[in-house]
Design an enzyme around this catalytic site. Structure first.
Site, PDB file in Angstrom:
ATOM      1  N   CYS A   2       0.894  -1.372   0.011  1.00 54.38           N
ATOM      2  CA  CYS A   2       0.166  -0.010   0.078  1.00 54.38           C
ATOM      3  C   CYS A   2       1.124   1.209  -0.108  1.00 54.38           C
ATOM      4  O   CYS A   2       2.127   1.050   0.297  1.00 54.38           O
ATOM      5  CB  CYS A   2      -0.916   0.023   1.194  1.00 54.38           C
ATOM      6  SG  CYS A   2      -1.737  -1.617   1.482  1.00 54.38           S
ATOM      7  N   ARG A  27       3.148   1.182  -6.864  1.00 57.83           N
ATOM      8  CA  ARG A  27       3.164  -0.036  -5.836  1.00 57.83           C
ATOM      9  C   ARG A  27       1.815  -1.099  -6.223  1.00 57.83           C
ATOM     10  O   ARG A  27       2.079  -1.998  -5.647  1.00 57.83           O
ATOM     11  CB  ARG A  27       3.114   0.673  -4.335  1.00 57.83           C
ATOM     12  CG  ARG A  27       4.586   1.242  -4.114  1.00 57.83           C
ATOM     13  CD  ARG A  27       4.211   1.939  -2.894  1.00 57.83           C
ATOM     14  NE  ARG A  27       4.050   1.207  -1.943  1.00 57.83           N
ATOM     15  CZ  ARG A  27       5.149   1.014  -1.013  1.00 57.83           C
ATOM     16  NH1 ARG A  27       6.333   1.965  -1.203  1.00 57.83           N
ATOM     17  NH2 ARG A  27       5.118   0.347  -0.081  1.00 57.83           N
ATOM     18  N   TRP A  74      -3.599  -2.072  -1.265  1.00 59.66           N
ATOM     19  CA  TRP A  74      -3.665  -3.353  -1.774  1.00 59.66           C
ATOM     20  C   TRP A  74      -4.276  -4.469  -0.886  1.00 59.66           C
ATOM     21  O   TRP A  74      -3.604  -4.648  -0.002  1.00 59.66           O
ATOM     22  CB  TRP A  74      -2.209  -3.591  -2.208  1.00 59.66           C
ATOM     23  CG  TRP A  74      -2.153  -4.725  -3.264  1.00 59.66           C
ATOM     24  CD1 TRP A  74      -2.155  -4.610  -4.653  1.00 59.66           C
ATOM     25  CD2 TRP A  74      -1.779  -6.104  -2.866  1.00 59.66           C
ATOM     26  NE1 TRP A  74      -1.975  -5.983  -5.027  1.00 59.66           N
ATOM     27  CE2 TRP A  74      -1.799  -6.865  -4.232  1.00 59.66           C
ATOM     28  CE3 TRP A  74      -1.609  -6.682  -1.936  1.00 59.66           C
ATOM     29  CZ2 TRP A  74      -1.364  -8.076  -4.134  1.00 59.66           C
ATOM     30  CZ3 TRP A  74      -1.075  -8.276  -1.615  1.00 59.66           C
ATOM     31  CH2 TRP A  74      -1.274  -8.883  -3.152  1.00 59.66           C
ATOM     32  N   ASN A 100      -0.055   0.766   6.481  1.00 58.60           N
ATOM     33  CA  ASN A 100       0.333  -0.449   5.527  1.00 58.60           C
ATOM     34  C   ASN A 100       0.989  -1.420   6.553  1.00 58.60           C
ATOM     35  O   ASN A 100       1.533  -1.076   7.637  1.00 58.60           O
ATOM     36  CB  ASN A 100       1.651   0.149   4.873  1.00 58.60           C
ATOM     37  CG  ASN A 100       1.317   1.052   3.759  1.00 58.60           C
ATOM     38  OD1 ASN A 100       0.205   1.492   3.314  1.00 58.60           O
ATOM     39  ND2 ASN A 100       2.431   1.683   3.141  1.00 58.60           N
ATOM     40  N   GLU A 491       3.811 -11.759 -16.286  1.00 58.63           N
ATOM     41  CA  GLU A 491       3.653 -10.627 -15.329  1.00 58.63           C
ATOM     42  C   GLU A 491       3.086  -9.277 -15.889  1.00 58.63           C
ATOM     43  O   GLU A 491       1.939  -8.950 -15.455  1.00 58.63           O
ATOM     44  CB  GLU A 491       4.962  -9.915 -14.598  1.00 58.63           C
ATOM     45  CG  GLU A 491       5.700 -10.680 -13.352  1.00 58.63           C
ATOM     46  CD  GLU A 491       6.568  -9.883 -12.909  1.00 58.63           C
ATOM     47  OE1 GLU A 491       7.650  -9.728 -13.733  1.00 58.63           O
ATOM     48  OE2 GLU A 491       6.466  -9.371 -11.674  1.00 58.63           O
ATOM     49  N   LYS A 608       4.646  -3.726  -6.178  1.00 54.96           N
ATOM     50  CA  LYS A 608       5.982  -3.304  -6.333  1.00 54.96           C
ATOM     51  C   LYS A 608       6.856  -4.173  -5.435  1.00 54.96           C
ATOM     52  O   LYS A 608       7.804  -4.615  -5.422  1.00 54.96           O
ATOM     53  CB  LYS A 608       6.387  -2.152  -6.421  1.00 54.96           C
ATOM     54  CG  LYS A 608       7.881  -1.866  -6.818  1.00 54.96           C
ATOM     55  CD  LYS A 608       8.182  -2.206  -8.085  1.00 54.96           C
ATOM     56  CE  LYS A 608       9.766  -2.205  -8.314  1.00 54.96           C
ATOM     57  NZ  LYS A 608      10.089  -3.015  -9.597  1.00 54.96           N
TER      58      LYS A 608
HETATM   59  O1  M6R Z   1      11.926  -6.346  -3.886  1.00 53.29           O
HETATM   60  P1  M6R Z   1      12.288  -7.529  -4.030  1.00 53.29           P
HETATM   61  O2  M6R Z   1      13.475  -7.595  -5.001  1.00 53.29           O
HETATM   62  O3  M6R Z   1      12.586  -8.310  -2.810  1.00 53.29           O
HETATM   63  O4  M6R Z   1      11.056  -8.143  -4.512  1.00 53.29           O
HETATM   64  C1  M6R Z   1      10.954  -9.490  -4.813  1.00 53.29           C
HETATM   65  C2  M6R Z   1       9.905  -9.826  -5.859  1.00 53.29           C
HETATM   66  O5  M6R Z   1       8.773  -9.705  -5.474  1.00 53.29           O
HETATM   67  C3  M6R Z   1      10.210  -9.184  -7.153  1.00 53.29           C
HETATM   68  O6  M6R Z   1      11.422  -9.445  -8.033  1.00 53.29           O
HETATM   69  C4  M6R Z   1       8.808  -9.382  -8.291  1.00 53.29           C
HETATM   70  O7  M6R Z   1       9.025 -10.822  -8.682  1.00 53.29           O
HETATM   71  C5  M6R Z   1       8.917  -8.777  -9.500  1.00 53.29           C
HETATM   72  N1  M6R Z   1       7.386  -8.369  -9.829  1.00 53.29           N
HETATM   73  C6  M6R Z   1       9.511  -9.229 -10.622  1.00 53.29           C
HETATM   74  O8  M6R Z   1       9.269  -8.349 -11.719  1.00 53.29           O
END
Ligand code: M6R
Length: 613
Positions: A2, A27, A74, A100, A491, A608
């Protein structure tokens, strides 16, 4: 997940809050709302869906006042609905809260409050907080701050909070425990935000709140307290991110902009860590020579794209050094009994540094006596603060939900670490290291070259975008590339995509191949038989009439004879080819998504940063 923004100052709060929330749209969210104090009381507007719906509502019924908090939600507890959208109010309407995180003991608290006559308007965990604060006020808390502190001492879980009290018309309260929150300090105005990009165009000074701190903001300044209401020390830091870097800079989406930033960012990262004499400098890792020489085991944990980077890291470090590297999804690691101890170096990889599972894994590893370092993009993130050292990926703010530049900078960080280890431990001769550094310097240009071919990649994506599914195959260093290419595709284009080690094809996925299935084969040249094996896999796909999209090294005409379409990329040392190849796959996914008309920067259901389990 969020987003939170808060404002106190001389200007109208609503436009400032909406501007901040717009900057947090990346996000991901499903509803939004504002609460504003107009000097006589609190007023709230909430709506389901994108920010535009809230903006339309405010255009019809504006909220006056120069003190306020805003939120994009979210959904975790309770469906996306107006009633569940934040801000949430206390029963008397005198306390508004945006939140959040997750209040883990909200059921007990809710039952307790309900037994005392409280009626709830939403299904959320958050709503318990304004109720709790109201109860503390009614029970005679000495001040608003005391009421908030007393209420928070009863809440378990994680929170970043923005709070307005009707009785304090010139104040915004903020509190943090386990969810990121910053305070922005401007000239005669102050802000809160869950993420720097929300306010980067407004302030150049910020305070990163610590867990268990409450901030009291007025237009004149900020005071910080602990959960017992005692003044707490804090540090005002300069914002290192530029306002421009949070803008699209003329690109149609943030994702496309971020894909194009990669050559420059990688070049800068390389310059930052490799000096003119070829020395590799990683001072923020806080790992001295003796520690690195004495290591015998690295365990890397991560989620999503960062996990694919860790896969590459394992292959590369084991290829170049005598070290054993294990990897695991953070969501699994934290609930297993992995064999880690004081002799293990735990490496946590994360763009945001706020991913709940990665943070939990770090805490678990610390409790087992591991030394823990991170490869992370966000300065002062929770992960960085909890680790013993860091290798910053320096990609700048990544706004597109689908990770691109964060991934390639994670790959380069692993390369730097692997070469550093190989040199210190004597696993590679110096000329071998120099040869690799030389090859590495050519990578940003090779990526630039791929970007220049984006029209050709777009034509290929246009041709293949409408099928229900696709398969991505790679070998050795490019197995993670295949997985990452497939992840990017699913995605943002919502096309089902599977990434596989090509050698596994005959053990199952070959059954999927038919005349309409696009099969993306990463077939760039290697120095040994792996290339021939990959060509054999291509032939097997061809024999089953799969529609081959090959990634091939410039000039490799043989591949062009087998594949329906070829994306040519410059020749690069195989070990570093994933840095180049993945950019072609990012573009392929991007243009497929564009052709399918999806919301590329804000794909459905995704956020995100995944700060809850
Ligand atoms: O912020 P982080 O790198 O820890 O996030 C990990 C995953 O949530 C992130 O890589 C996610 O898979 C993305 N949407 C990939 O594009």
């Amino acid at each position: 997940m969020c987003g939170i923004v808060g404002y106190v100052g001389p200007e109208a709060a609503s436009p400032r809050l909406l501007d901040g929330l717009r900057r947090l749209e990346y996000r991901g969210y499903d509803s939004a709302g504002l609460a504003v104090h107009d000097g006589s009381g609190l007023h709230v507007a909430r709506s389901v869906g994108r920010l535009a719906a809230l903006e339309a509502r405010l255009a019809d019924s504006p909220l006056a006042g120069s003190v306020g908090v805003g939120h994009t939600r979210w959904a975790t507890h309770g469906a996306p609905s107006e009633a569940n959208a934040h801000p949430h109010l206390s029963p008397d309407g005198r306390i508004a809260v945006v939140h959040n995180g997750i209040i883990e003991n909200y059921r007990e608290l809710r039952e307790e409050l309900a037994a005392a006559g409280h009626r709830f308007q939403s299904e959320t965990d958050t709503e318990t907080l304004p109720h709790l604060i109201q109860r503390e006020v009614a029970d005679g808390a000495a001040s608003g701050l005391d009421a908030i502190a007393a209420a928070l001492r009863k809440a378990r879980g994680a929170y970043a909070l923005g709070i307005l009290l009707a009785g304090e018309p010139e104040v915004v309260y903020a509190a943090r425990l386990g969810s990121p929150l910053i305070v922005g300090v401007g000239e005669g105005e102050t802000y809160i935000a869950s993420d720097v990009p929300a306010i980067v165009n407004r302030v150049r000074k910020v305070i990163y709140l610590e867990d268990g701190q409450i901030a009291r903001l007025t237009a004149a300044g900020v005071e910080v307290f602990d959960l017992d209401g005692r003044p707490a020390p804090f540090e005002v830091k300069d914002v290192t991110v530029s306002a421009e870097s949070a803008d699209r800079a003329g690109f149609e989406t943030f994702m496309l902009k971020e894909i194009h930033e990669q050559p420059r960012i990688l070049r800068d990262l390389l310059h930052q860590h490799v000096d003119a004499d070829g020395r590799i400098l990683l001072p923020d890792l806080h790992l001295d020579e003796a520690t690195l020489k004495g290591l015998d085991h690295i365990f890397a944990v991560a989620c999503g794209t960062a996990f694919h980077a860790a896969m590459y890291g394992k292959i590369l470090i084991e290829h170049l050094t005598s070290l054993r590297v294990d990897i695991e999804l953070a969501s699994e690691f934290r609930y297993r009994r992995p064999k880690v101890d004081g002799r293990t170096l735990l490496l946590a990889v994360s763009q945001s540094g706020e991913t709940a599972d990665t943070l939990a894994s770090v805490r678990m590893a610390h409790s087992r006596g591991c030394r823990v370092v991170s490869i992370c993009n966000v300065h002062d993130s929770s992960l960085v603060r909890e680790c013993d050292g860091v290798l910053y990926t320096q990609a700048g703010p990544e706004i597109g939900v689908a990770s691109t530049k964060a991934y390639t900078t994670q790959l380069l960080s692993f390369v730097l670490l692997a070469l550093h280890l190989a040199r210190l431990r004597g696993d590679l001769e110096e000329p071998e290291i120099r040869r690799r550094l030389q090859a590495l310097r050519a990578v940003p240009n090779a990526i630039h070259y791929v970007l220049e071919r984006k029209d050709a990649i777009e034509r290929i994506a246009d041709k293949h975008h409408d099928g229900p599914s696709s398969l991505y195959l790679g070998r050795r260093f490019n197995v993670p590339t295949a997985l990452e290419g497939a992840l990017k595709n699913k995605e943002i284009s919502y096309q089902h995509a599977e990434g596989y080690a090509a050698g596994e094809m005959k053990h199952g996925p070959i059954a999927l191949i038919h005349e309409y299935l696009p099969v993306v084969c990463i077939c760039t040249r290697t120095e040994d038989e792996v290339y021939d094996k990959m060509v054999s896999n291509l032939r097997e796909v061809e024999a089953r009439h799969g529609r081959i999209i090959a990634l091939a090294t410039d000039g490799d005409r043989a591949i062009a004879e087998v594949a329906e379409d070829v994306i040519f990329v410059p020749e690069t040392l195989e070990e570093f080819s994933p840095l180049v190849n993945v950019v072609a796959l990012q573009l392929l996914a991007y243009f497929a998504a564009k052709a399918r008309g999806t919301d590329i920067d804000k794909p459905r259901n995704l956020a995100k940063s995944v700060t809850v389990e």
